[in-house]
Design an enzyme around this catalytic site. Structure first.
Site, PDB file in Angstrom:
ATOM      1  CD  GLU A 262      -8.987  -4.008   2.129  1.00  0.00           C
ATOM      2  OE1 GLU A 262      -8.392  -2.905   2.176  1.00  0.00           O
ATOM      3  OE2 GLU A 262      -8.568  -4.997   1.491  1.00  0.00           O
ATOM      4  CE  LYS A 336      -1.735  -4.924   4.714  1.00  0.00           C
ATOM      5  NZ  LYS A 336      -2.385  -4.080   3.695  1.00  0.00           N
ATOM      6  CG  ASP A 341      -2.669  -0.885   2.389  1.00  0.00           C
ATOM      7  OD1 ASP A 341      -1.962  -1.912   2.403  1.00  0.00           O
ATOM      8  OD2 ASP A 341      -3.607  -0.738   1.589  1.00  0.00           O
ATOM      9  CD  GLU A 369      -1.550  -2.122  -3.016  1.00  0.00           C
ATOM     10  OE1 GLU A 369      -2.737  -1.741  -2.981  1.00  0.00           O
ATOM     11  OE2 GLU A 369      -1.094  -3.007  -2.258  1.00  0.00           O
TER      12      GLU A 369
END
Length: 647
Positions: A262, A336, A341, A369
C-alpha cells in the site's frame, strides 16, 4: 483502614469497584523488591472492597517461586492465600487474575489456578498518528500524541497499562504501521527521549514498547541515498540507530515493519526478498534481545479490475511461503487471520499451514474497521474462537500451532481518548477477550463474554443473560445484514462503514464480487484462480467442491448462480433477501433487549450503548434496502415473501 468509594465508571472498564463484595480481614505480605506488586494488590482490593481490614491471622502471600517466567499460581492455604509467579511479571499477572476472580464473585477460599501463557508475545498495535488522529480509530483521538509530539496524561497511561497487564498484554506498539515523515523520527532524538519517558510508565506493568518503523528510514533519518537492505551503509544505519534506541530504552521490544504494501517502500523495490529486508533490521536489534515483527500484508493494490487472473487473497502466500526457513530467529512474520483484510467472514490464511520453519504471529483486528466500527455490536471473540478452532490441516486446529510456529498474537486496538476507551461500552469486551485469548487460546467466546460481564457489571441474572445473549448473537446478526457467505466488502470505500455494493467493484484494490444478472462470486478453486491449491490437500478438497465447501464461505470460494439451492432448500437469492430482512429485525430485537436493562446497568452505560444501537438499526435498514434492491435490479426476481424491496 483504607476506604474507597465503590461507584461504577465506564473509564474503569473491567476493573470496576464492587459495592456488593464484603471485605475480608487480612494482611498482604510480599518479599524483597516487590513493592510495586504489593501496591497493585493493595489498590485492587481497596477498589473491590472499599477497605482492607488488617488481620495478622490471615495472610495474602505474594512470592516469586520456581515457575516459568510469566507463569503464576493461585493457591488457598489453611490460614491465608498464596499468589506465586516465576518472575515479577508472572506474579503481577497472578495478582490481576486473583483480583478479577474476586470481582466475578468467587470466594477466596475456592480460587485455585495455575497458568502459563501459550505464546511469548501478546501485542497490542496502535494505529495512532502523531498529529493525534488514529487511523481506523472509532473511540476518539490518540492518548499518546498530539500536534506531532508526545502529549499524554501520565495517570491515564498508568491506568491503560494496568488494564492491559490485567489481561496479560506484554507489548504495545504505539504508532501507526503507515509510518510518516514525522513518526519515522521516533527512533531518533528528540522524540526518542520522550518515548523513553513513556516506556518508563509502562515498565512496572511488565509491558515493553515497540514502534513501527519506516523501511526507508536510512534515507529519511540517516540521509543515505538508498534503503537497499543488502547495502553496507544501510546495514550500518540500522545497527547504529538501534544501539541509540536501546541505550535510551534497554528493554525496548523491537520494531514492527510494513513494507512493499500500500505504497510503502520495501526490499522488493531493490530486487531483494522480504527475508533480506527483515533480516537486515533483525540483525541490528538481535544483540539487544530485540525482535522484528514483519507484516505479511503484501499485495498489488493497483490491480486493474479487468484482470480476472490476479487474485488478491493469493498474494501473501506467494510472497512469503517460498521464503520459509530463510528468516532469522528474531523475525516474526505477522500474518492477518485471513488472506484478505479483517472481513466479517473469510477463511484462515493458508500461510499458517504452509510455514513450517518460520516464527509467526497471528494478527487480529479489535478495531471494528469492517465489523461495525464500534457503533454496530459485534463480539469479536465469537469470530476469533471460530478462527482458532479452524483446521489448518487434517485434524489440526490453528490454535494447536500456538507455542510452536505461532509465537505471538497481535491485534490492532480499538482504544482512543474517549472516557470509556472504546466508544461503545460493550466493545470493551473485545479488548478484554483478546488479551485473555492471547494468553489461552482454549478459552471460548461464551466463557470470556460471561467472565467480562461478571467482572464489569453488578447486575441480576436477567441482566447477565441479556448481555450474554446479545453479544453471542451479535456477530451473526451483523453478518446477516451486511455481506454474508464470505463475499466481503460491499462498503463505502471512503470510511469502510455502511453499504456500497459496488463501492470497490471497479477500483484498484482487488476486492471484487463480480455480480452479474445470473451469478455472483469469484471461482477460487483449483479450476479457477487456483487459490485453494495454497491449502493442504485435505482442505483443498473441501473448499474445491461446492457441495463440501462450508456454506458460510460459499461466495468466497465459488462463483454461484442465484438459483443455486442452499442446504435448506432456499435459492441463493432468496437466502440473500431473507438474511438482510432478518438481520434488520434482529437489530430491533437487540435494542429492545437492551432497553429491558433500565435500572439493571449503570445509567451512563445504558445510555451510551442505547444510542449506538439506534445508529446500528439505521445502518442495518440501509444495508437491507440497498443490498436487496441491488440484487432485485440485477435479477428481476421477486422476494418469495413479498416484502418491500425498492424498485
Amino acid at each position: 483502614m483504607d476506604h474507597a468509594e465503590r461507584i461504577y465508571s465506564e473509564y474503569n472498564a473491567w476493573l470496576q469497584p464492587k459495592s456488593s463484595l464484603e471485605p475480608k480481614a487480612l494482611r498482604i505480605s510480599a518479599g524483597f523488591d516487590l513493592d510495586f506488586i504489593h501496591q497493585e494488590c493493595h489498590l485492587g482490593l481497596i477498589r473491590l472492597w472499599g477497605e482492607i481490614q488488617e488481620c495478622a491471622e490471615y495472610t495474602l502471600q505474594l512470592k516469586i517461586d520456581d515457575l516459568e517466567h510469566e507463569e503464576f499460581s493461585l493457591t488457598p492455604l489453611e490460614n491465608g492465600f498464596e499468589i506465586a509467579g516465576g518472575s515479577k511479571n508472572g506474579l503481577l499477572y497472578g495478582v490481576y487474575r486473583f483480583l478479577n476472580r474476586l470481582a466475578s464473585g468467587e470466594s477466596m477460599e475456592k480460587i485455585h489456578e495455575h497458568s502459563v501463557p501459550k505464546v511469548e508475545y501478546r501485542i497490542i498495535n496502535h494505529w495512532d498518528n502523531m498529529d493525534g488522529h488514529i487511523e481506523r480509530g472509532y473511540a476518539g483521538n490518540s492518548f499518546f500524541f498530539l500536534n506531532n509530539k508526545f502529549d499524554y496524561d501520565e495517570e491515564r497511561i498508568k491506568n491503560y497499562a494496568r488494564l492491559m497487564a490485567s489481561i496479560g498484554i506484554n507489548g504495545i506498539c504505539i504508532n501507526n504501521v503507515n509510518v510518516n515523515k514525522v513518526s519515522v523520527g521516533l527512533i531518533a532524538e528528540p522524540l526518542l527521549s520522550d518515548m523513553a519517558e513513556l516506556a518508563a510508565l509502562f515498565r512496572p506493568f511488565g509491558i515493553r514498547l515497540l514502534v513501527s518503523v519506516h523501511f526507508d528510514a536510512p534515507m529519511i533519518v540517516g540521509g543515505l541515498t538508498t534503503s537497499d537492505p543488502l547495502d553496507a551503509g544501510v546495514k550500518e544505519f540500522w545497527k547504529a540507530q538501534s544501539a541509540v534506541v536501546y541505550d535510551k530504552i534497554p528493554d525496548f521490544l523491537g520494531y514492527l515493519v510494513k513494507a512493499d504494501s500500500e505504497f510503502r517502500g520495501g526490499p522488493e523495490a531493490f530486487g531483494r526478498t522480504q527475508a533480506d529486508g527483515a533480516n537486515t533490521i533483525a540483525a541490528a536489534v538481535a544483540p539487544f534481545g530485540g525482535v522484528v515483527f514483519w507484516r505479511c500484508f503484501v499485495y498489488n493494490c493497483q490491480q486493474d479490475w479487468r484482470d480476472a487472473q490476479t487474485d488478491r487473497p493469493m498474494a501473501a502466500y506467494k510472497h512469503f511461503q517460498p521464503l520459509d526457513g530463510t528468516f532469522d530467529q528474531n523475525v516474526i512474520l505477522q500474518i492477518k487471520n485471513g488472506p484478505v483484510d479483517f472481513q466479517t467472514r473469510e477463511p484462515v490464511s493458508p500461510l499458517f499451514s504452509s510455514l513450517k520453519n518460520t516464527n509467526e504471529a497471528i494478527e487480529f483486528q479489535i478495531a471494528q474497521e469492517y465489523t461495525g466500527q464500534q457503533i454496530d455490536l459485534f463480539a469479536l471473540a465469537v469470530q476469533w474462537e471460530e478462527i482458532l478452532t479452524t483446521e489448518v490441516d487434517k485434524g489440526k486446529q490453528l490454535k494447536s500451532l500456538f507455542g510452536q510456529e505461532i509465537v505471538a498474537m497481535t491485534a490492532v486496538t480499538n482504544t482512543g481518548n474517549n472516557m470509556n476507551w472504546t466508544g461503545n461500552t460493550l466493545a470493551q469486551c473485545n479488548l478484554y477477550a483478546f488479551g485473555r485469548m492471547a494468553w489461552n487460546p482454549e478459552l471460548t467466546a461464551k466463557e470470556l463474554i460471561r467472565e467480562w460481564i461478571r467482572i464489569t457489571f453488578e447486575t441480576d441474572e436477567h441482566g447477565r443473560q441479556t448481555m450474554e445473549e446479545m453479544l453471542l448473537k451479535s456477530r451473526g446478526i451483523y453478518e446477516s445484514y451486511t455481506a454474508p457467505l464470505g463475499i466481503g466488502f460491499m462498503v463505502n470505500p471512503s470510511n469502510h462503514y455502511g453499504p456500497n455494493v459496488d463501492g470497490y467493484e471497479f477500483s484498484k484494490w482487488g476486492t471484487y464480487h463480480r455480480a452479474t444478472f445470473d451469478a455472483i462470486g469469484v471461482d477460487r478453486t483449483s479450476k479457477g484462480t487456483g487459490f485453494t491449491l495454497q491449502y493442504p490437500e485435505s482442505l483443498q478438497r473441501i473448499y474445491d467442491h461446492i457441495e463440501s465447501c462450508p456454506e458460510e464461505l460459499l461466495l468466497f470460494f465459488h462463483r454461484v448462480r442465484y438459483d443455486y439451492k442452499m442446504k435448506d432448500g432456499r435459492t441463493l437469492l432468496q437466502y440473500i433477501y431473507d438474511s438482510h430482512f432478518e438481520g434488520a429485525q434482529q437489530v430491533e430485537a437487540l435494542l429492545q433487549s437492551w432497553e429491558t436493562l433500565e435500572n439493571r446497568v449503570p445509567q451512563e452505560a445504558l445510555n451510551s450503548v442505547k444510542e449506538r444501537l439506534k445508529l446500528q438499526l439505521v445502518n442495518a435498514r440501509e444495508w437491507r434496502d440497498q443490498v436487496n434492491t441491488f440484487f432485485y435490479r440485477k435479477t428481476g426476481i421477486d422476494d418469495e415473501k413479498g416484502r418491500k424491496i425498492y424498485m
